[in-house]
Design a protein around this motif. Structure first.
Motif, PDB file in Angstrom:
ATOM      1  N   ALA A 230     -34.827  41.485 -18.259  1.00  7.52           N
ATOM      2  CA  ALA A 230     -34.344  42.288 -17.147  1.00  7.52           C
ATOM      3  C   ALA A 230     -35.281  43.310 -16.749  1.00  7.52           C
ATOM      4  O   ALA A 230     -35.274  43.806 -15.573  1.00  7.52           O
ATOM      5  N   LEU A 231     -36.024  44.116 -17.870  1.00  4.94           N
ATOM      6  CA  LEU A 231     -37.080  45.138 -17.701  1.00  4.94           C
ATOM      7  C   LEU A 231     -38.000  44.643 -16.905  1.00  4.94           C
ATOM      8  O   LEU A 231     -38.452  45.146 -15.622  1.00  4.94           O
ATOM      9  N   GLN A 232     -38.506  43.284 -17.177  1.00  2.00           N
ATOM     10  CA  GLN A 232     -39.494  42.818 -16.530  1.00  2.00           C
ATOM     11  C   GLN A 232     -39.167  42.490 -14.878  1.00  2.00           C
ATOM     12  O   GLN A 232     -40.082  42.885 -13.940  1.00  2.00           O
ATOM     13  N   LEU A 233     -38.322  41.980 -14.760  1.00  2.00           N
ATOM     14  CA  LEU A 233     -37.887  41.663 -13.254  1.00  2.00           C
ATOM     15  C   LEU A 233     -37.528  43.059 -12.575  1.00  2.00           C
ATOM     16  O   LEU A 233     -38.056  42.947 -11.372  1.00  2.00           O
ATOM     17  N   HIS A 234     -37.104  44.133 -13.204  1.00  2.00           N
ATOM     18  CA  HIS A 234     -37.002  45.271 -12.458  1.00  2.00           C
ATOM     19  C   HIS A 234     -38.407  46.043 -12.149  1.00  2.00           C
ATOM     20  O   HIS A 234     -38.659  46.275 -11.030  1.00  2.00           O
ATOM     21  N   TRP A 235     -39.368  45.820 -13.129  1.00  2.00           N
ATOM     22  CA  TRP A 235     -40.579  46.225 -13.133  1.00  2.00           C
ATOM     23  C   TRP A 235     -41.223  45.425 -11.971  1.00  2.00           C
ATOM     24  O   TRP A 235     -41.952  46.140 -11.344  1.00  2.00           O
ATOM     25  N   GLN A 236     -41.092  44.123 -11.623  1.00  2.00           N
ATOM     26  CA  GLN A 236     -41.760  43.342 -10.955  1.00  2.00           C
ATOM     27  C   GLN A 236     -41.209  43.979  -9.381  1.00  2.00           C
ATOM     28  O   GLN A 236     -42.088  44.011  -8.282  1.00  2.00           O
ATOM     29  N   LEU A 237     -40.281  44.405  -9.302  1.00  2.00           N
ATOM     30  CA  LEU A 237     -39.452  44.934  -7.952  1.00  2.00           C
ATOM     31  C   LEU A 237     -40.219  46.160  -7.534  1.00  2.00           C
ATOM     32  O   LEU A 237     -40.545  46.594  -6.414  1.00  2.00           O
ATOM     33  N   LEU A 238     -40.344  46.987  -8.514  1.00  2.00           N
ATOM     34  CA  LEU A 238     -40.898  48.464  -8.755  1.00  2.00           C
ATOM     35  C   LEU A 238     -42.522  48.213  -8.122  1.00  2.00           C
ATOM     36  O   LEU A 238     -43.028  48.898  -7.286  1.00  2.00           O
ATOM     37  N   ARG A 239     -43.114  47.237  -8.660  1.00  2.00           N
ATOM     38  CA  ARG A 239     -44.484  46.884  -8.426  1.00  2.00           C
ATOM     39  C   ARG A 239     -44.678  46.247  -6.929  1.00  2.00           C
ATOM     40  O   ARG A 239     -45.571  46.750  -6.204  1.00  2.00           O
ATOM     41  N   GLN A 240     -43.765  45.592  -6.631  1.00  2.00           N
ATOM     42  CA  GLN A 240     -43.715  45.076  -5.112  1.00  2.00           C
ATOM     43  C   GLN A 240     -43.689  46.057  -4.030  1.00  2.00           C
ATOM     44  O   GLN A 240     -44.417  45.901  -3.217  1.00  2.00           O
ATOM     45  N   TYR A 241     -42.890  47.076  -4.353  1.00  2.00           N
ATOM     46  CA  TYR A 241     -42.702  48.212  -3.521  1.00  2.00           C
ATOM     47  C   TYR A 241     -43.575  49.148  -3.606  1.00  2.00           C
ATOM     48  O   TYR A 241     -43.399  50.593  -3.283  1.00  2.00           O
ATOM     49  N   HIS A 242     -44.738  49.171  -4.672  1.00  2.00           N
ATOM     50  CA  HIS A 242     -45.586  49.892  -4.697  1.00  2.00           C
ATOM     51  C   HIS A 242     -45.244  51.343  -5.179  1.00  2.00           C
ATOM     52  O   HIS A 242     -45.288  52.244  -4.901  1.00  2.00           O
ATOM     53  N   LEU A 243     -44.305  51.014  -6.322  1.00  2.20           N
ATOM     54  CA  LEU A 243     -43.529  52.730  -6.966  1.00  2.20           C
ATOM     55  C   LEU A 243     -44.070  52.633  -8.185  1.00  2.20           C
ATOM     56  O   LEU A 243     -43.670  53.567  -9.090  1.00  2.20           O
ATOM     57  N   LEU A 244     -44.896  52.051  -8.953  1.00  2.64           N
ATOM     58  CA  LEU A 244     -45.600  51.986 -10.033  1.00  2.64           C
ATOM     59  C   LEU A 244     -46.341  53.446 -10.287  1.00  2.64           C
ATOM     60  O   LEU A 244     -47.239  53.855  -9.114  1.00  2.64           O
ATOM     61  N   SER A 245     -46.452  54.144 -11.267  1.00  6.97           N
ATOM     62  CA  SER A 245     -47.535  55.218 -11.218  1.00  6.97           C
ATOM     63  C   SER A 245     -48.938  55.131 -10.972  1.00  6.97           C
ATOM     64  O   SER A 245     -49.398  56.028 -10.253  1.00  6.97           O
ATOM     65  N   ASP A 246     -49.446  54.001 -11.344  1.00  3.92           N
ATOM     66  CA  ASP A 246     -50.826  53.583 -10.785  1.00  3.92           C
ATOM     67  C   ASP A 246     -51.043  53.185  -9.507  1.00  3.92           C
ATOM     68  O   ASP A 246     -52.175  52.533  -9.129  1.00  3.92           O
ATOM     69  N   GLN A 247     -49.923  53.070  -8.727  1.00  2.00           N
ATOM     70  CA  GLN A 247     -50.221  52.719  -7.481  1.00  2.00           C
ATOM     71  C   GLN A 247     -50.057  53.497  -6.464  1.00  2.00           C
ATOM     72  O   GLN A 247     -49.567  54.498  -6.536  1.00  2.00           O
ATOM     73  N   THR A 248     -50.839  53.397  -5.049  1.00  2.00           N
ATOM     74  CA  THR A 248     -50.760  54.227  -3.991  1.00  2.00           C
ATOM     75  C   THR A 248     -49.764  54.102  -3.201  1.00  2.00           C
ATOM     76  O   THR A 248     -49.354  52.957  -3.028  1.00  2.00           O
TER      77      THR A 248
END
Length: 120
Positions: free
Chosen positions: A102-120
């Motif tokens: 579940a965490l991995q799937l939600h993390w993938q959504l965050l990454r898809q929308y460029h919401l991770l700390s290391d993304q611009t």
């Protein structure tokens, strides 16, 4: 998951159409009408464990949970072990029914929308 009944009225699909006033009245009855409260508690206790698990799997992520997930780097793609470790290191933050998947799937959504700390 929320205490905003207006959001519930706008965002939740019910079995039939309810007005905001009807939702407020039903919520009040669930909380304060002793007969309805007792009946609803009995009904919840009788739910099949699979039904409970399905409901719990849909619990919204909290801000604190998302803050931890956004710190997982966007590359290389983390394994399930990364999310298992995150759950183990922060048991008080994550909802008890959360799984590494579940965490991995939600993390993938965050990454898809460029919401991770290391993304611009």
């Amino acid at each position: 998951q929320t205490n905003d009944l207006t959001s519930v009225h706008l965002g939740v699909k019910f079995s039939c159409r309810f007005t905001l006033r009807e939702i407020q009245e039903r919520w009040y009855s669930l909380l304060y009408d002793p007969v309805i409260c007792k009946l609803s508690c009995q009904a919840m206790r009788q739910l099949h464990p699979e039904a409970v698990a399905a409901i719990q799997s849909k619990v919204l992520f909290s801000k604190a949970e998302e803050q931890l997930l956004t710190r997982v780097p966007s590359s290389p793609a983390p394994s399930l072990d990364t999310f298992q470790e995150l759950l183990q290191r922060h048991p008080a933050v994550f909802y008890p029914a959360r799984t590494p998947k579940a965490l991995q799937l939600h993390w993938q959504l965050l990454r898809q929308y460029h919401l991770l700390s290391d993304q611009t």
